[in-house]
Design a protein around this motif. Sequence first.
Motif, PDB file in Angstrom:
ATOM      1  N   GLY A 125       0.815  -1.207   0.000  1.00 43.62           N
ATOM      2  CA  GLY A 125       0.000   0.000   0.000  1.00 43.62           C
ATOM      3  C   GLY A 125       0.849   1.258   0.000  1.00 43.62           C
ATOM      4  O   GLY A 125       0.382   2.341  -0.354  1.00 43.62           O
ATOM      5  N   ASP A 166      -6.575   0.517  -4.133  1.00 43.58           N
ATOM      6  CA  ASP A 166      -7.510   1.080  -3.147  1.00 43.58           C
ATOM      7  C   ASP A 166      -8.247   2.298  -3.701  1.00 43.58           C
ATOM      8  O   ASP A 166      -9.433   2.482  -3.450  1.00 43.58           O
ATOM      9  CB  ASP A 166      -6.756   1.450  -1.856  1.00 43.58           C
ATOM     10  CG  ASP A 166      -6.169   0.220  -1.176  1.00 43.58           C
ATOM     11  OD1 ASP A 166      -6.666  -0.892  -1.429  1.00 43.58           O
ATOM     12  OD2 ASP A 166      -5.204   0.369  -0.401  1.00 43.58           O
ATOM     13  N   GLY A 217       1.536  -6.471   0.675  1.00 42.06           N
ATOM     14  CA  GLY A 217       0.104  -6.789   0.628  1.00 42.06           C
ATOM     15  C   GLY A 217      -0.405  -7.253  -0.721  1.00 42.06           C
ATOM     16  O   GLY A 217      -1.204  -8.202  -0.795  1.00 42.06           O
TER      17      GLY A 217
HETATM   18  O1  KG4 Z   1       1.914  -4.617   2.907  1.00 38.48           O
HETATM   19  P1  KG4 Z   1       0.582  -4.070   3.316  1.00 38.48           P
HETATM   20  O2  KG4 Z   1      -0.262  -4.883   4.264  1.00 38.48           O
HETATM   21  O3  KG4 Z   1       0.733  -2.665   3.961  1.00 38.48           O
HETATM   22  C1  KG4 Z   1       1.669  -1.730   3.539  1.00 38.48           C
HETATM   23  O4  KG4 Z   1       2.845  -1.840   3.960  1.00 38.48           O
HETATM   24  O5  KG4 Z   1       1.264  -0.878   2.739  1.00 38.48           O
HETATM   25  O6  KG4 Z   1      -0.251  -3.798   1.969  1.00 38.48           O
HETATM   26  C2  KG4 Z   1      -1.562  -3.329   2.008  1.00 38.48           C
HETATM   27  C3  KG4 Z   1      -2.049  -3.150   0.580  1.00 38.48           C
HETATM   28  C4  KG4 Z   1      -3.402  -2.442   0.469  1.00 38.48           C
HETATM   29  O7  KG4 Z   1      -3.317  -1.437  -0.509  1.00 38.48           O
HETATM   30  C5  KG4 Z   1      -4.342  -3.551   0.038  1.00 38.48           C
HETATM   31  O8  KG4 Z   1      -5.446  -3.110  -0.720  1.00 38.48           O
HETATM   32  C6  KG4 Z   1      -3.424  -4.416  -0.790  1.00 38.48           C
HETATM   33  O9  KG4 Z   1      -2.222  -4.428  -0.054  1.00 38.48           O
HETATM   34  N1  KG4 Z   1      -3.930  -5.788  -0.979  1.00 38.48           N
HETATM   35  C7  KG4 Z   1      -4.324  -6.278  -2.178  1.00 38.48           C
HETATM   36  C8  KG4 Z   1      -4.755  -7.608  -1.945  1.00 38.48           C
HETATM   37  N2  KG4 Z   1      -4.614  -7.871  -0.614  1.00 38.48           N
HETATM   38  C9  KG4 Z   1      -4.099  -6.744  -0.046  1.00 38.48           C
HETATM   39  N3  KG4 Z   1      -4.332  -5.715  -3.389  1.00 38.48           N
HETATM   40  C10 KG4 Z   1      -4.780  -6.472  -4.420  1.00 38.48           C
HETATM   41  N4  KG4 Z   1      -5.222  -7.737  -4.269  1.00 38.48           N
HETATM   42  C11 KG4 Z   1      -5.223  -8.350  -3.070  1.00 38.48           C
HETATM   43  N5  KG4 Z   1      -5.661  -9.605  -2.947  1.00 38.48           N
END
Ligand code: KG4
Length: 341
Positions: free
Chosen positions: A143, A173, A277
């Motif tokens: 994210g 998002d 993510g």
């Molecule tokens: O690594 P993370 O938990 O947090 C950060 O360090 O940013 O990543 C969160 C991000 C969010 O934007 C969320 O929408 C995305 O990962 N995300 C996904 C999926 N699961 C989580 N994006 C697309 N498809 C997914 N299945």
Amino acid sequence: MDNKTIYILAIESSCDDTSAAVLCGNRTLSNIVATQKIHEEYGGVVPELASRAHQQNIVPVVHQALAKANIDKKQLSAIAFTRGPGLMGSLLVGTSFAKSLSLGLGIPLIEVNHMQAHILSHFIEEENYKMPSFPFLAMTISGGHTQVVLVKDYFDMEILGESLDDAVGEAYDKSAKILGLPYPGGPLVDKYAQLGNPKAFPFPKPKVDGLNFSFSGLKTSILYFIQRETKNNPNFIAENLNDICASIQYTIINILMDKIKKAVKQTGITHIAIGGGVSANSGIRQALKKAEEKWGWTTYIPKFEYCTDNAAMIGIVGYLKYKEMDFVDQSITAKARYVIE
Ligand code: KG4
Ligand code: ZN
């Protein structure tokens, strides 16, 4: 030093997940994540609310992690914590907690770079999981970041390219928000995408030199497209949700795969790991599996538990640094911008 007797307590609080984990050597004994629901109603992370929620969550989450691991805090060898990058207020909660506990227990303190941890999460020992060998390419897709990294060793990494504007998770998002889906919309876009036609609505791919990325133009073109279509048909989103999501996903995955292909060509390295993510996304996981068959790459795809933010990935870095006796003292401070090297 016997790995079986090294117990690391790890704390992660860089964004909107409060997490604590206990590792024994390179194995996870517990990995507790409290996801903050409060941000849903605001359509994105509100930093002030995030740090307050971390303050409320951190003690119960650490208790739970110790209890599930069946470890008493007196058995801990060291405490590892996320120093950055992330939201300053959120980082401060984990940093202060880790510093105090290390002082109270009289055990070493280990600082961890969150982006490095996403990559090194591949070194957590799991049944039937083959760890990467050096050198390999890592694509960290989250994210907050989108990076292609050349990983020469555990702590010798070089960023080959990154996003010049929005991160890929942000693109997911923000697109989801345009479609009226709740935050975080990435997993929902992924869910609907699997039911739709990826070629229904073509979106332009950005032209960015080298291994850098850009996602802000895609978000704008999705916004204009939706505005145009809903003017003609107010029910356009509801009637085409699966196809819209599939088309967004198709475009994003193509952008990511184009860059990783370019990185393979540039470095000659065909061992690819993903983290962050967005590595939970079904589209990127399938695309990489296909690349294995088609081009003979070796890909490393983390367990879902280690894709989104979690403390076990902080713990594995803690363990690797513990073996090097790479400790910090009480003068350490959180670092909102923290580039890996
Ligand atoms: O690594 P993370 O938990 O947090 C950060 O360090 O940013 O990543 C969160 C991000 C969010 O934007 C969320 O929408 C995305 O990962 N995300 C996904 C999926 N699961 C989580 N994006 C697309 N498809 C997914 N299945
Ligand atoms: Zn992350």
